[in-house]
Design an enzyme around this catalytic site. Sequence first.
Site, mmCIF file in Angstrom:
data_model
loop_
_atom_site.group_PDB
_atom_site.id
_atom_site.type_symbol
_atom_site.label_atom_id
_atom_site.label_comp_id
_atom_site.label_asym_id
_atom_site.label_seq_id
_atom_site.Cartn_x
_atom_site.Cartn_y
_atom_site.Cartn_z
ATOM 1 N N SER A 124 34.521 49.430 38.455
ATOM 2 C CA SER A 124 35.732 50.196 38.488
ATOM 3 C C SER A 124 35.567 49.847 39.698
ATOM 4 C CB SER A 124 35.202 51.466 38.933
ATOM 5 O OG SER A 124 34.197 51.970 39.885
ATOM 6 N N LYS A 125 36.878 50.321 40.866
ATOM 7 C CA LYS A 125 37.482 50.088 42.000
ATOM 8 C C LYS A 125 36.464 50.432 43.065
ATOM 9 C CE LYS A 125 40.876 53.004 43.694
ATOM 10 N NZ LYS A 125 42.418 54.069 43.675
ATOM 11 N N ARG A 126 35.655 51.889 42.802
ATOM 12 C CA ARG A 126 34.981 52.254 43.869
ATOM 13 C C ARG A 126 33.968 51.101 44.057
ATOM 14 N NH1 ARG A 126 37.018 55.081 46.860
ATOM 15 N NH2 ARG A 126 38.774 55.856 46.124
ATOM 16 N N ASP A 127 33.284 50.916 42.722
ATOM 17 C CA ASP A 127 32.035 49.838 42.894
ATOM 18 C C ASP A 127 32.064 48.709 44.127
ATOM 19 O OD1 ASP A 127 31.156 51.163 40.957
ATOM 20 O OD2 ASP A 127 31.538 49.917 39.327
ATOM 21 N N PHE A 165 38.680 43.374 44.231
ATOM 22 C CA PHE A 165 40.261 42.651 44.527
ATOM 23 C C PHE A 165 40.217 41.222 44.482
ATOM 24 C CE2 PHE A 165 39.750 47.564 44.357
ATOM 25 C CZ PHE A 165 41.076 47.887 43.101
#
Length: 512
Positions: free
Chosen positions: A267-270, A279
């Site tokens: 996920s983007k939080r990882d 990203f």
Amino acid sequence: MSKDSSVRVRFAPSPTGPLHIGGVRTALYNYLFAKKHGGTFILRIEDTDQTRYVPGAEEYIIQSLQWLGLTPEESVNHGGDFGPYRQSERKDIYRKHVDQLIASGHAYYAFDTPEELESMRAREQAAGVHTPKYDQSVRLKMRNGLTLSQEEVATLIAKGDNVTVRMKVPVDETVTFSDKIREKVSFSSNELDDKVILKADGLPTYHLANIVDDRSMKISHVIRGEEWLSSTAHHVLLYRSFGWEDEMPVFAHLPLILKPSGKGKLSKRDGAKFGFPVFPLEWFDEKEQETFAGFREEGFLPEALINFLSLLGWNPGNDEETFSIDDLCQIFSLDQINKSGAQFNYDKAKWFNQQYINSTETSTLYAALKDSFDNSIDQNYLEKVIEQLKPRVTFLGDFKKQSAFFFDKPTDVDEKGLRKKFKLENEGHFTALASLINDSPNDSESIQTAVKGYIADNELSFGAIFAPLRIFIAGTMAGPDLFEMISLIGNKECSQRILDGIPLAKQLKNNG
Ligand code: GLU
């Protein structure tokens, strides 16, 4: 590579935020597939969900693809014969298709308010339905074109409140499609809800816009993430309703990218959690007032990221793992995409970056790095520094971080190392070596011969001499070849650094 103009693939991101690394992989696989077959790679911006629109996201997507060299042949910026390539500019096309479905009985108007939808769900739940859906079992109990008279429908449309259009999912039909990666996939139409295809704001939902565009842009292969697999059942029904089912694109749903542990989707939080970027480019999230790291800013070469991503879900069928984009364009194939999720391994990404930096021409690295160095530094000198550090760095930023001693006497000295390696009884030898280096011709060969000769003649241990010498000269025991380093910095300067370093070494020793 044979040219097959019938191969047309699209990367179709929604500008709802920065492009996640999974999206980049989807773009890459589409690109590679197009190139492999001499087809066309298209970028289509799917921005029909205005509530999730994030300013700057479209620009971010375009810049990310540009940085990676995944240039579309048709896009908002490149134009093409099948535009516009931004869905918000294709409203009339969708409206026409929605009307066609209403006329043929495959879709109907629905006027239910959010409150009415909520009470339908409550009613259904009370009756024991676990996840209530607007489907064949409830559609005749709702306010829509199937239950209201033609006059009532016309009045409600004219009034314009909550006017939506839903697809009328047929009863008892089997929806089957073949997927290049998963083979045959089947759904019963009875499990599917009557999805909204035109929203109250006059824009279509993803499902309708996506298939109308795939059809009108002559897309031959739909290569996208696994999360879209369940939507495909609705898409097939839409193709069927339009009479296009026999000419559907080939579907290929890519496996998920998993967390490093292999448990759950990355996920983007990882990124922040595990300390690596997820990203391609850095992204500042206005809403959360938070910056998300990017591979580019971390110091990755785009070629390295491409090679790394190419293997997250695809395998070449052998043990090889270093592939340039040109290699990949030759050998990539949908048949070698794995079914199971691909674990994200950041150490592997770093390893690729190291390999790519080491094999990049020094002049290319110089061009990329020169602005991060003081502009008074001589080009020839900086190129030599880059040449020496190239085999040792992982990130582009390491060149700057690890090179300070090439330009100035080191200020950051490994005192612990010096305390451990410097022997007080060798003080005189270091003074002698300083003058030997000072008097030697300034080439690495001569310096090496002089220093090694001295060590041998005096029966000294190499480690007891080399380690302190390195610290005196570079501040650290790590670094490029000692003699290459001395020759580049200059024998006279290095001789002075040794003499200047001896008192510090003695002091450290005496203080324990
Ligand atoms: N707009 C969808 C997305 O954001 C596209 C899915 C597809 O490729 O069909 O990923």
